[in-house]
Design a protein around this motif. Structure first.
Motif, PDB file in Angstrom:
ATOM      1  N   ALA A 162      -4.176  -5.522   2.504  1.00 37.67           N
ATOM      2  CA  ALA A 162      -3.475  -5.122   1.283  1.00 37.67           C
ATOM      3  C   ALA A 162      -3.972  -5.920   0.087  1.00 37.67           C
ATOM      4  CB  ALA A 162      -1.972  -5.306   1.467  1.00 37.67           C
ATOM      5  N   ARG A 163      -4.234  -7.220   0.279  1.00 39.38           N
ATOM      6  CA  ARG A 163      -4.730  -8.041  -0.825  1.00 39.38           C
ATOM      7  C   ARG A 163      -6.122  -7.596  -1.254  1.00 39.38           C
ATOM      8  NH1 ARG A 163      -4.122 -12.422   1.608  1.00 39.38           N
ATOM      9  NH2 ARG A 163      -1.923 -12.670   1.046  1.00 39.38           N
ATOM     10  N   SER A 164      -6.968  -7.333  -0.264  1.00 41.85           N
ATOM     11  CA  SER A 164      -8.332  -6.867  -0.572  1.00 41.85           C
ATOM     12  C   SER A 164      -8.287  -5.524  -1.287  1.00 41.85           C
ATOM     13  CB  SER A 164      -9.146  -6.762   0.720  1.00 41.85           C
ATOM     14  OG  SER A 164     -10.413  -6.201   0.470  1.00 41.85           O
ATOM     15  N   CYS A 165      -7.399  -4.642  -0.829  1.00 41.69           N
ATOM     16  CA  CYS A 165      -7.244  -3.324  -1.455  1.00 41.69           C
ATOM     17  C   CYS A 165      -6.818  -3.463  -2.907  1.00 41.69           C
ATOM     18  CB  CYS A 165      -6.231  -2.523  -0.652  1.00 41.69           C
ATOM     19  SG  CYS A 165      -5.634  -1.023  -1.469  1.00 41.69           S
ATOM     20  N   HIS A 166      -5.865  -4.374  -3.162  1.00 41.59           N
ATOM     21  CA  HIS A 166      -5.386  -4.589  -4.528  1.00 41.59           C
ATOM     22  C   HIS A 166      -6.507  -5.086  -5.434  1.00 41.59           C
ATOM     23  CE1 HIS A 166      -2.962  -5.995  -7.853  1.00 41.59           C
ATOM     24  NE2 HIS A 166      -3.436  -7.234  -7.685  1.00 41.59           N
ATOM     25  N   GLU A 167      -7.246  -6.063  -4.961  1.00 41.51           N
ATOM     26  CA  GLU A 167      -8.324  -6.626  -5.781  1.00 41.51           C
ATOM     27  C   GLU A 167      -9.423  -5.600  -6.037  1.00 41.51           C
ATOM     28  OE1 GLU A 167      -9.428  -9.982  -3.478  1.00 41.51           O
ATOM     29  OE2 GLU A 167      -7.672 -11.196  -4.063  1.00 41.51           O
ATOM     30  N   GLN A 168      -9.751  -4.822  -5.015  1.00 39.69           N
ATOM     31  CA  GLN A 168     -10.800  -3.812  -5.186  1.00 39.69           C
ATOM     32  C   GLN A 168     -10.353  -2.728  -6.164  1.00 39.69           C
ATOM     33  OE1 GLN A 168     -12.200  -2.204  -1.477  1.00 39.69           O
ATOM     34  NE2 GLN A 168     -13.813  -0.961  -2.438  1.00 39.69           N
ATOM     35  N   GLY A 169      -9.086  -2.392  -6.119  1.00 41.32           N
ATOM     36  CA  GLY A 169      -8.568  -1.406  -7.047  1.00 41.32           C
ATOM     37  C   GLY A 169      -8.680  -1.878  -8.489  1.00 41.32           C
ATOM     38  N   LEU A 170      -8.435  -3.172  -8.727  1.00 41.50           N
ATOM     39  CA  LEU A 170      -8.574  -3.710 -10.070  1.00 41.50           C
ATOM     40  C   LEU A 170     -10.031  -3.686 -10.527  1.00 41.50           C
ATOM     41  CD1 LEU A 170      -6.152  -6.808  -9.933  1.00 41.50           C
ATOM     42  CD2 LEU A 170      -5.763  -4.624 -11.089  1.00 41.50           C
ATOM     43  N   VAL A 171     -10.941  -4.053  -9.591  1.00 44.34           N
ATOM     44  CA  VAL A 171     -12.367  -4.085  -9.938  1.00 44.34           C
ATOM     45  C   VAL A 171     -12.852  -2.693 -10.302  1.00 44.34           C
ATOM     46  CG1 VAL A 171     -14.698  -4.482  -9.032  1.00 44.34           C
ATOM     47  CG2 VAL A 171     -12.871  -6.156  -8.612  1.00 44.34           C
ATOM     48  N   GLU A 172     -12.413  -1.697  -9.531  1.00 42.24           N
ATOM     49  CA  GLU A 172     -12.856  -0.321  -9.758  1.00 42.24           C
ATOM     50  C   GLU A 172     -11.999   0.393 -10.789  1.00 42.24           C
ATOM     51  OE1 GLU A 172     -12.786   1.434  -5.937  1.00 42.24           O
ATOM     52  OE2 GLU A 172     -14.466   0.244  -5.142  1.00 42.24           O
ATOM     53  N   ASN A 173     -11.052  -0.340 -11.382  1.00 41.55           N
ATOM     54  CA  ASN A 173     -10.117   0.228 -12.354  1.00 41.55           C
ATOM     55  C   ASN A 173      -9.319   1.391 -11.769  1.00 41.55           C
ATOM     56  OD1 ASN A 173      -9.010  -0.141 -14.913  1.00 41.55           O
ATOM     57  ND2 ASN A 173     -10.147   1.597 -15.757  1.00 41.55           N
ATOM     58  N   ASP A 174      -9.113   1.355 -10.435  1.00 41.48           N
ATOM     59  CA  ASP A 174      -8.252   2.325  -9.760  1.00 41.48           C
ATOM     60  C   ASP A 174      -6.857   1.690  -9.687  1.00 41.48           C
ATOM     61  OD1 ASP A 174      -7.014   4.212  -8.250  1.00 41.48           O
ATOM     62  OD2 ASP A 174      -8.535   4.254  -6.638  1.00 41.48           O
ATOM     63  N   LEU A 175      -6.154   1.777 -10.815  1.00 38.34           N
ATOM     64  CA  LEU A 175      -4.882   1.046 -10.919  1.00 38.34           C
ATOM     65  C   LEU A 175      -3.805   1.603  -9.998  1.00 38.34           C
ATOM     66  CD1 LEU A 175      -4.746   0.501 -14.790  1.00 38.34           C
ATOM     67  CD2 LEU A 175      -5.782  -0.925 -13.009  1.00 38.34           C
ATOM     68  N   GLY A 176      -3.824   2.903  -9.692  1.00 34.27           N
ATOM     69  CA  GLY A 176      -2.860   3.463  -8.761  1.00 34.27           C
ATOM     70  C   GLY A 176      -3.006   2.862  -7.385  1.00 34.27           C
ATOM     71  N   ARG A 177      -4.275   2.732  -6.939  1.00 37.03           N
ATOM     72  CA  ARG A 177      -4.530   2.107  -5.641  1.00 37.03           C
ATOM     73  C   ARG A 177      -4.129   0.639  -5.670  1.00 37.03           C
ATOM     74  NH1 ARG A 177     -10.574   0.897  -3.206  1.00 37.03           N
ATOM     75  NH2 ARG A 177      -9.905   0.024  -1.179  1.00 37.03           N
ATOM     76  N   ALA A 178      -4.465  -0.050  -6.766  1.00 34.41           N
ATOM     77  CA  ALA A 178      -4.113  -1.469  -6.874  1.00 34.41           C
ATOM     78  C   ALA A 178      -2.590  -1.654  -6.813  1.00 34.41           C
ATOM     79  CB  ALA A 178      -4.660  -2.038  -8.177  1.00 34.41           C
ATOM     80  N   GLN A 179      -1.851  -0.763  -7.472  1.00 33.76           N
ATOM     81  CA  GLN A 179      -0.402  -0.876  -7.467  1.00 33.76           C
ATOM     82  C   GLN A 179       0.177  -0.590  -6.092  1.00 33.76           C
ATOM     83  OE1 GLN A 179       1.536   1.040 -10.720  1.00 33.76           O
ATOM     84  NE2 GLN A 179       3.586   0.883  -9.837  1.00 33.76           N
TER      85      GLN A 179
END
Length: 494
Positions: free
Chosen positions: A398-415
């Motif tokens: 979940a932490r890796s998913c959140h960080e990757q979402g921020l990097v890719e600007n996929d904020l829905g996934r990050a949230q």
């Protein structure tokens, strides 16, 4: 100068003494005469005054009262000490009479005595409290017609009528109407007590008779009612004795429930009946023994009912607390044994959780998510090392998913991934900065979408930021900017 002769000096001294004696005799002749030869008429009047005072005849219209006689003596001899003391005793007696009259609510007598006290020059500080009491009683007396009407009002209950009559008698103790009315109401109450005795409602009848005694212990109908009450008590005692014998037979025959019911009936009428109390405790002990046996057979529902019944019969029964503790422990042991049978499901649940983690189904879909699988597994084996390992895999993913979402600007996934972390560690303060950072990213995205006139996406971004951090200082300004861009009229500031 030649010295005076002793004979001359003695002559002058004798003359001076004679002159002084003559003057004193002239001045004190009448008082000395009264002292040496008292007027027999004054002595007779003093004796008559003392006798009148002893009889309580403080004043009389014919002049033969104690006051008039003492004053007659003082008129003849203002310095007569016995007469002065007699008047002082009259003043004290008048004060006693006023107090007695007020206590007995004899208002006219109190008023007359107060007038006498004033004429005798009794100090005002002594009269004032008595005058205030008389005034208060006069005010209460003014309500006598109101109370009488309340007592005689059609439909008035016995309690209401008696209260009204008692109010009247508190002001006018000799009021004939109130005395007669109270007597009639109390008579009807005693008749009601007799009727209750025929219905075997002994306690209610006893309460009525006691209330009548408290109000009028000399009521004419009381002896008959008390005799009937005594007979009813004797009958009740015989009934209780028979009930007690029947309860003891039921107890010896092992019929605890029936015996306990009869023991309770006895105690309801006579709480101090030791035999009944001991019998009820013996029945409770029997239930306690049976409950312990049911616990041993794991019949927990029956044991629970038995212990509850035993407690209602004898709350202080020895061993009752220990049995309830034993029941709780036995249930917990059984639950642990049942859990062991579910342990075989644990590997499958953990495998399904790992699959959901790999596909980032942390919280969705409900019932089949990684979080749901881990929650069920934790209820089966909360201390399992394998469970802890999968929970840590969940956190890392979940932490890796959140960080990757921020990097890719996929904020829905990050949230979504951040919410997964909050679900498994709701009290983790290390997640607070991540939430604030994500809210700022959503606001930046909203600003970008406003600039591109993509108001729908901007609105979603703004709502997401508000859901994460409702206290963000930029929210209000961004909301106003979006509404302006959408062409929505702004509210005027006052």
């Amino acid at each position: 100068m030649a010295p005076r002769s002793p004979a001359r000096f003695l002559g002058w001294s004798a003359a001076a003494i004679a002159l002084s004696a003559a003057v004193a005799l002239a001045v004190w002749r009448e008082p000395l005469g009264r002292f040496l030869l008292p007027d027999p008429r004054l002595n007779q009047r003093l004796a008559a005054a003392d006798a009148a005072l002893a009889r309580g005849e403080l004043t009389r219209a014919d002049g033969k009262g104690a006051r008039e006689l003492y004053e007659a003596v003082l008129a003849a001899d203002p310095d007569q000490l016995a007469a002065q003391q007699g008047l002082a005793r009259i003043r004290a007696a008048v004060l006693v009479n006023i107090d007695r009259a007020l206590r007995a609510h004899r208002l006219e007598e109190a008023r007359t005595q107060l007038g006498l006290a004033a004429s005798l020059s009794v100090p005002q500080e002594q009269l004032q409290p008595l005058q205030a009491r008389l005034l208060e009683l006069d005010r209460s007396a003014a309500r006598l017609p109101e109370w009488l009407a309340a007592a005689q009002r059609p439909g008035a209950t016995a309690k209401q009528a008696l209260e009204a009559y008692e109010a009247i008698l508190a002001v006018d103790a000799g009021n004939a109407i109130a005395l007669e009315g109270r007597s009639e109401v109390l008579g009807r109450e005693l008749e009601r007590a007799q009727a209750l005795l025929t219905q075997r409602r002994l306690a209610e009848a006893e309460a009525i008779v006691a209330a009548v005694i408290a109000r009028d212990p000399a009521h004419l109908d009381l002896p008959e009612a008390q005799a009937a009450l005594g007979e009813a008590r004797d009958r009740r005692q015989r009934q209780l004795a028979g009930l007690l014998r029947t309860a003891q037979r039921d107890q010896r025959a092992g019929r605890c429930e029936r015996a306990a019911k009869r023991y309770q009936q006895v105690l309801a009428d006579d709480a101090g009946r030791l035999v009944a109390r001991e019998g009820l405790q013996a029945c409770a002990s029997k239930l306690l023994q049976r409950a312990n046996e049911q616990i041993a057979r794991q019949d927990f529902a029956s044991a629970e009912r038995g212990l509850a019944q035993a407690r209602s019969w004898s709350p202080e029964l020895p061993g009752l607390t220990a049995a309830r503790r034993h029941l709780r422990q036995a249930r917990a042991d059984q639950a642990r044994l049942q859990t062991r049978s579910q342990v075989t499901q644990l590997p499958q649940l953990l495998a399904e959780a790992r699959d959901a983690i790999r596909t980032e189904h942390f919280l969705e879909p409900p019932g089949a998510s990684a979080w749901d699988r881990l929650r069920v597994a934790a209820s089966i084996a909360p201390g399992s090392e394998e469970l802890k390992k999968v929970q840590n895999e969940y956190r890392r993913a979940a932490r890796s998913c959140h960080e990757q979402g921020l990097v890719e600007n996929d904020l829905g996934r990050a949230q979504a991934c951040l919410e997964a972390l909050v679900a498994i560690d709701p009290g983790d303060t290390r997640l607070v900065p991540a939430r604030l950072q994500l809210a700022e990213r959503w606001l930046a995205y909203a600003e970008e979408r406003i600039g591109a006139s993509d108001f729908v996406a901007a609105r979603r971004a703004l709502n997401a930021a508000q859901a994460i951090d409702a206290s963000n200082a930029r929210l209000a300004a961004m909301e106003a900017r979006l509404r302006q861009a959408e062409g929505v009229p702004q509210a005027r500031q006052p």
